[in-house]
Design a protein around this motif. Structure first.
Motif, PDB file in Angstrom:
ATOM      1  N   LEU A  89      41.539  31.243  28.926  1.00 33.98           N
ATOM      2  CA  LEU A  89      40.925  31.674  30.192  1.00 33.98           C
ATOM      3  C   LEU A  89      40.355  30.478  30.944  1.00 33.98           C
ATOM      4  O   LEU A  89      40.527  30.353  32.147  1.00 33.98           O
ATOM      5  CB  LEU A  89      39.802  32.674  29.937  1.00 33.98           C
ATOM      6  CG  LEU A  89      40.180  34.018  29.339  1.00 33.98           C
ATOM      7  CD1 LEU A  89      38.922  34.817  29.033  1.00 33.98           C
ATOM      8  CD2 LEU A  89      41.088  34.776  30.279  1.00 33.98           C
ATOM      9  N   VAL A  90      39.616  29.630  30.209  1.00 34.63           N
ATOM     10  CA  VAL A  90      38.969  28.483  30.847  1.00 34.63           C
ATOM     11  C   VAL A  90      38.559  27.470  29.780  1.00 34.63           C
ATOM     12  O   VAL A  90      38.235  27.835  28.659  1.00 34.63           O
ATOM     13  CB  VAL A  90      37.744  28.935  31.674  1.00 34.63           C
ATOM     14  CG1 VAL A  90      36.631  29.457  30.796  1.00 34.63           C
ATOM     15  CG2 VAL A  90      37.234  27.827  32.588  1.00 34.63           C
TER      16      VAL A  90
ATOM     17  N   SER B  56      47.934  29.226  37.034  1.00 30.37           N
ATOM     18  CA  SER B  56      49.384  29.127  37.099  1.00 30.37           C
ATOM     19  C   SER B  56      49.933  30.428  37.643  1.00 30.37           C
ATOM     20  O   SER B  56      49.681  31.488  37.076  1.00 30.37           O
ATOM     21  CB  SER B  56      49.923  28.849  35.692  1.00 30.37           C
ATOM     22  OG  SER B  56      51.283  29.088  35.619  1.00 30.37           O
ATOM     23  N   GLY B  57      50.627  30.353  38.750  1.00 28.74           N
ATOM     24  CA  GLY B  57      51.279  31.531  39.281  1.00 28.74           C
ATOM     25  C   GLY B  57      50.392  32.460  40.093  1.00 28.74           C
ATOM     26  O   GLY B  57      50.826  33.534  40.480  1.00 28.74           O
ATOM     27  N   ASP B  58      49.136  32.085  40.327  1.00 31.87           N
ATOM     28  CA  ASP B  58      48.231  32.925  41.113  1.00 31.87           C
ATOM     29  C   ASP B  58      47.780  32.122  42.327  1.00 31.87           C
ATOM     30  O   ASP B  58      46.773  31.420  42.295  1.00 31.87           O
ATOM     31  CB  ASP B  58      47.034  33.356  40.273  1.00 31.87           C
ATOM     32  CG  ASP B  58      46.156  34.387  40.973  1.00 31.87           C
ATOM     33  OD1 ASP B  58      46.104  34.396  42.227  1.00 31.87           O
ATOM     34  OD2 ASP B  58      45.511  35.172  40.260  1.00 31.87           O
ATOM     35  N   LYS B  59      48.549  32.195  43.394  1.00 28.39           N
ATOM     36  CA  LYS B  59      48.306  31.386  44.589  1.00 28.39           C
ATOM     37  C   LYS B  59      46.937  31.689  45.207  1.00 28.39           C
ATOM     38  O   LYS B  59      46.242  30.776  45.650  1.00 28.39           O
ATOM     39  CB  LYS B  59      49.416  31.609  45.607  1.00 28.39           C
ATOM     40  CG  LYS B  59      49.414  30.601  46.716  1.00 28.39           C
ATOM     41  CD  LYS B  59      50.674  30.675  47.532  1.00 28.39           C
ATOM     42  CE  LYS B  59      50.707  29.501  48.473  1.00 28.39           C
ATOM     43  NZ  LYS B  59      52.027  29.182  48.948  1.00 28.39           N
ATOM     44  N   ALA B  60      46.535  32.944  45.229  1.00 29.95           N
ATOM     45  CA  ALA B  60      45.243  33.311  45.814  1.00 29.95           C
ATOM     46  C   ALA B  60      44.099  32.663  45.033  1.00 29.95           C
ATOM     47  O   ALA B  60      43.162  32.126  45.622  1.00 29.95           O
ATOM     48  CB  ALA B  60      45.083  34.822  45.851  1.00 29.95           C
TER      49      ALA B  60
END
Length: 97
Positions: A56-57, A73-77
């Protein structure tokens, strides 16, 4: 911050720092724990991390700041939302208090 030994858990990682830095690291840890109560604590790349269906982090203490490293990764927003916190290597970081 110079780390003297390779930690095996988050308590060991935090214990290597001065008391004021330990307090900030503990606050970060508790904040993550509240946000993701089912996540497992681990050490990965010699940094504290929380894992739940993948990392997660990550977070770490440095000379002048505490860095947080979400593997975006894969989450543009989400990438756009944290872009203003990007450090020199493009990784989000938060200044130490």
């Amino acid at each position: 911050m110079a780390k003297t030994r390779t930690p095996t858990d988050i308590d060991g990682y935090i214990s290597q720092f001065p008391a004021d830095v330990q307090a900030v690291l503990q606050e970060v840890r508790e904040t993550i724990r509240r946000a993701a109560p089912d996540a497992e604590e681990t050490i990965s790349y010699q940094m504290p991390a929380f894992r739940q269906h993948g990392i997660l982090v990550y977070f770490a203490a440095w000379t002048n700041h505490i860095g947080m490293y979400p593997p975006i990764s894969g989450d543009k927003a989400l990438a756009n939302a944290v872009a203003r916190y990007a450090g020199p290597k493009g990784q989000p970081s938060v200044p130490a208090r």
